[in-house]
Write an enzyme that holds these catalytic residues in place. Sequence first.
Site, short mmCIF file in Angstrom:
data_model
loop_
_atom_site.label_atom_id
_atom_site.label_comp_id
_atom_site.label_asym_id
_atom_site.label_seq_id
_atom_site.Cartn_x
_atom_site.Cartn_y
_atom_site.Cartn_z
N HIS A 137 0.86 -1.28 -0.12
CA HIS A 137 0.07 -0.04 -0.01
C HIS A 137 0.76 1.11 0.07
O HIS A 137 0.22 2.38 -0.22
CB HIS A 137 -0.86 0.00 1.23
CG HIS A 137 0.05 0.28 2.67
ND1 HIS A 137 0.37 -0.67 3.15
CD2 HIS A 137 -0.05 1.58 3.01
CE1 HIS A 137 0.94 0.27 4.16
NE2 HIS A 137 0.95 1.40 4.24
C1 UD1 Z 1 -1.39 6.00 5.82
C2 UD1 Z 1 0.05 6.56 6.17
C3 UD1 Z 1 0.85 5.32 6.00
C4 UD1 Z 1 0.43 4.10 6.90
C5 UD1 Z 1 -1.05 3.65 6.31
C6 UD1 Z 1 -1.67 2.64 6.73
C7 UD1 Z 1 0.52 9.08 5.83
C8 UD1 Z 1 1.29 9.84 5.03
N1 UD1 Z 1 0.58 7.59 5.43
O1 UD1 Z 1 -1.35 5.79 4.44
O2 UD1 Z 1 2.06 5.75 6.76
O3 UD1 Z 1 0.97 2.97 6.57
O4 UD1 Z 1 -1.78 4.97 6.37
O5 UD1 Z 1 -2.69 2.22 6.32
O6 UD1 Z 1 -0.26 9.27 6.67
N2 UD1 Z 1 -8.47 5.63 1.20
C9 UD1 Z 1 -9.68 5.32 1.27
N3 UD1 Z 1 -10.40 4.74 2.34
C10 UD1 Z 1 -9.86 4.86 3.49
C11 UD1 Z 1 -8.74 5.48 3.49
C12 UD1 Z 1 -7.85 5.80 2.40
O7 UD1 Z 1 -10.26 4.99 0.18
O8 UD1 Z 1 -10.56 4.56 4.47
C13 UD1 Z 1 -7.69 5.88 -0.19
C14 UD1 Z 1 -7.80 7.05 -0.68
O9 UD1 Z 1 -7.94 7.15 -2.03
C15 UD1 Z 1 -6.61 7.82 -0.31
C16 UD1 Z 1 -5.82 6.97 -0.25
O10 UD1 Z 1 -6.39 5.64 0.05
O11 UD1 Z 1 -6.40 9.06 -1.07
C17 UD1 Z 1 -4.53 7.16 0.58
O12 UD1 Z 1 -5.10 7.40 2.06
P1 UD1 Z 1 -4.25 7.97 2.89
O13 UD1 Z 1 -4.71 8.17 4.29
O14 UD1 Z 1 -3.70 9.38 2.49
O15 UD1 Z 1 -2.81 7.33 3.22
P2 UD1 Z 1 -2.27 5.67 3.20
O16 UD1 Z 1 -1.83 5.06 2.03
O17 UD1 Z 1 -3.50 4.97 3.93
#
Ligand code: UD1
Length: 358
Positions: A209
Site C-alpha cells: 500500500h
Molecule cells: C497512511 C499512512 C501510512 C500508513 C497507512 C496505513 C500517511 C502519510 N501515510 O497511508 O504511513 O502505513 O496509512 O494504512 O499518513 N483511502 C480510502 N479509504 C480510506 C482510507 C484511504 O479510500 O478509509 C484511499 C484514498 O484514496 C486515499 C488513499 O487511500 O487518498 C490514501 O490514504 P491516506 O490516508 O492518504 O494514506 P495511506 O496510504 O492510507
Amino acid sequence: MNTLKPAKILTIVGARPQFIKAAMVSRALAAFRPTAGQRRFEEAIVHTGQHYDPAMSDVFFEEMDIPRPVVNLHVGSGGHSVTTGAMLEGIERELLSRKPDWVLVYGDTNSTLAGALAAAKLQIPIAHVEAGLRSFNRRMPEETNRVLVDRLSTLLFCPSENARANLAREGIVNGVHVVGDVMYDAVLHYRAKAIAPALDEPYILCTLHRAELTDDPVRLRGLIKMLDEAPHKVLMPLHPRTRKLADRENIVPGTNVCWLEPASYFAMLGYIEHAAFVVTDSGGVQKEAYYLGKRCVTARDETEWTELVACDANRVVGSDPAALRAAFDWAAQPLAENRDVYGKGDASERIAGILADM
Ligand code: UD1
C-alpha cells in the site's frame, strides 16, 4: 485515598495501524492503578478521519474494544497539506476546549504530525509512541513525520535500542524510554481471536500500500506479475489506495493472486499465522509476521525495523521482481524461536507507568 486530579490524556489517531497501537495503550491507561504520588488517567480519543471506510476504521474499534472517539474530524482523503491542515484546525479546537495535560500520538502518519504540531503550538507536552524509527529516506512522507514529531515530543517511547540511538544521533536524549513494541502486546493479547482463513492449501499473505509503490504503476505491475509465479497462492487484502491505482492503470492479477477486501485485525492475525510466509511493504505487518513466527519479504528499498533483518526474519528486496523471486526459498524456511527483539509484550503498561510518574 489518592486525591490527586487525574492526568488528562488526549489521544490522536486516524489511520489503521494507530487504532491497533492505541487499543493496547488505552487499555493500559484505563487499567492503571496509581500508587502514592501518581495520578490516574482520564483519556479522550480524537479520530482525525484520515481512514474512514468501515473496513479501514470502525471494524478495529469494534474488534479491539477501543473506547469510542469523543469526536471524528472527518478530514477524509486529499493532498498532504489539505488533509494535514484540516486536522490541525480540528485538533487545535479540541485541545483548546479539553485542555489535556498530555497529547498522545502514534507512529508516523499525517495524523501523528498534525496532533504533535497542534499540541506543540499550544505548549501541551507530547508523548510519542514508536519514537526513533528512521528509514533515512526523506522521499517517504512518513520519514518527515517521524523526524518532526520526535523533535517536538517530551516523552519518546522507543521500541528498541536502535531507535534510541537514532534519536541520540539527532541530539534527542531527554525523555527517551525504550519500552518495546506495543504491537507485540497486541499480538499476545488478541492472538487467540485470530480468524483462520478458509483455505486448505499453503498460501502467501501479501499486502502492498505504500505511496512509493502505489504511486508507481510500473513497480506495482512488476510485483503483481512476479507474485503470479510464486510457489503458492497469494492472498492479498487490498488497501483502497492500491485498489484505486490498479483500477486506474488496469492492473489485473493473474490466477495465482487473489485480491480481497481490506482485512480486520483478527482476520489479519489469522492470515499471517497460517501463511507459508509474508510479502509486504507495511511496517506493522513486518513485525506481526515475526511475532507469529513467519518470515517476511519486504517489498521496499529499506526498512525501519532493521532488527528483523539482523535476526534473519526479514529480507528487504525493493521492488525488483527478480529479487522477490530469489527470496521465496529463503522465506519458506521456518523462523528461529525467539521473539524478543522488541521487548516482552509489556510496552503499554510501561508507557502508562512512565506517564503516571510525570
Ligand atoms: C497512511 C499512512 C501510512 C500508513 C497507512 C496505513 C500517511 C502519510 N501515510 O497511508 O504511513 O502505513 O496509512 O494504512 O499518513 N483511502 C480510502 N479509504 C480510506 C482510507 C484511504 O479510500 O478509509 C484511499 C484514498 O484514496 C486515499 C488513499 O487511500 O487518498 C490514501 O490514504 P491516506 O490516508 O492518504 O494514506 P495511506 O496510504 O492510507
